[in-house]
Design an enzyme around this catalytic site. Structure first.
Site, short mmCIF file in Angstrom:
data_model
loop_
_atom_site.label_atom_id
_atom_site.label_comp_id
_atom_site.label_asym_id
_atom_site.label_seq_id
_atom_site.Cartn_x
_atom_site.Cartn_y
_atom_site.Cartn_z
N TYR A 9 0.84 -1.21 0.00
CA TYR A 9 0.00 0.00 0.00
C TYR A 9 0.87 1.26 0.00
CZ TYR A 9 -4.53 2.28 0.68
OH TYR A 9 -5.66 3.02 0.51
N LYS A 46 -3.50 8.09 3.42
CA LYS A 46 -4.72 7.77 4.16
C LYS A 46 -4.59 8.15 5.64
CE LYS A 46 -7.22 6.05 0.83
NZ LYS A 46 -8.36 6.83 0.28
#
Length: 273
Positions: free
Chosen positions: A161, A168
């Site tokens: 990720y 995020k």
């Protein structure tokens, strides 16, 4: 009478019918909402692929507003909100489903992210929420709700990720600060952290199939989530049902995020292997 009868809103970021934003939008429509939409500007006006993809989904629902919007351009955002204000006056909700990182920066280790790639990732994935919230407060009714989409990679390390996890994390922190600042005006804002779903965004994450199997094996509910699960949760957070909820990062992941070790039966299987 549906929960959104007479209510109007604005949705940013539907890429196709597999988007989490579309799963939420379908639930909003089921409850009677009227919605304006944005899409990425098309590079070739003669072949409006982005517009056509969105139009195919929302035109049958009676959508009146479908506007191109590059969130890195203030003039695009200003035009969107001015159009929505002219058409609707005030609105009741805003859904922010926007994230991006250049593929070379997303695929590589975070220590190797380029300066320009990092700035662009943060601008599109995080600053866009601030810019949208700033404009939203001018037309959101008291009791209005803003929702953005996150993922567990903003809280914990999810291999693959990478830089999007950093984005995020910043996004979720932005939600808390915005909740504090918008709250006195009666506006709520939350993020929804969904488990893995097969979307356009997830296709860029490495070992996605392995991740799906991991969630099915390790989550308390022992199953993967569905678009329906996320759609219902998103609709709840944008509705009056969540009138006392703001600044939250609401997980829809079959409980996976609470686990600190594999379930007992999995540990026993490993011990016997």
């Amino acid at each position: 009478m549906g929960l959104f009868e007479g209510k109007k809103g604005l949705v940013f970021g539907i890429a196709n019918d597999h988007s989490i934003a579309w799963a939420i939008t379908e639930k909003l429509y089921d409850e009677g909402a009227e919605i304006a939409f944005t899409h990425l500007p098309d590079k070739d006006p003669e072949r409006p692929r982005m517009e056509r993809r969105l139009r195919k989904l929302v035109e049958p629902k009676g959508a009146k507003i479908m506007l191109p919007c590059d969130v890195t351009k203030d003039e695009d955002l200003d035009r969107v909100f001015e159009t929505v204000k002219q058409e609707y006056g005030e609105i009741d909700f805003v859904l922010h489903s926007i994230a991006y990182a250049p593929m070379d920066d997303l695929k590589g280790p975070v220590y190797n992210v380029s300066r320009d790639g990092f700035k662009l990732s943060m601008e599109i994935s995080v600053y866009s929420l601030l810019a949208i919230a700033n404009r939203s407060k001018e037309i959101l009714k008291p009791g209005g709700s803003i929702l953005t989409l996150s993922y567990l990679g903003g809280e914990k390390v999810i291999p693959g990720y990478n830089v999007m996890g950093i984005c995020k994390s910043a996004l979720e922190n932005s939600v808390m600060y915005l909740a504090n600042e918008l709250g006195p005006e009666g506006i709520r804002i939350n993020s929804l952290s969904a488990g893995p779903l097969k979307t356009l965004s997830s296709s860029a994450v490495g070992e996605f199939d392995m991740m799906m199997k991991l969630y099915q094996t390790m989550s308390p509910l022992r199953k993967n989530i569905t678009p329906e699960d996320v759609g219902k949760a998103g609709m709840y957070l944008l509705s009056d049902l969540s009138s006392g909820v703001s600044g939250e990062n609401h997980h829809v992941d079959s409980g996976y995020h609470i686990m600190g070790a594999p379930p007992i039966e999995l540990q026993q299987q490993q011990a016997e292997a």
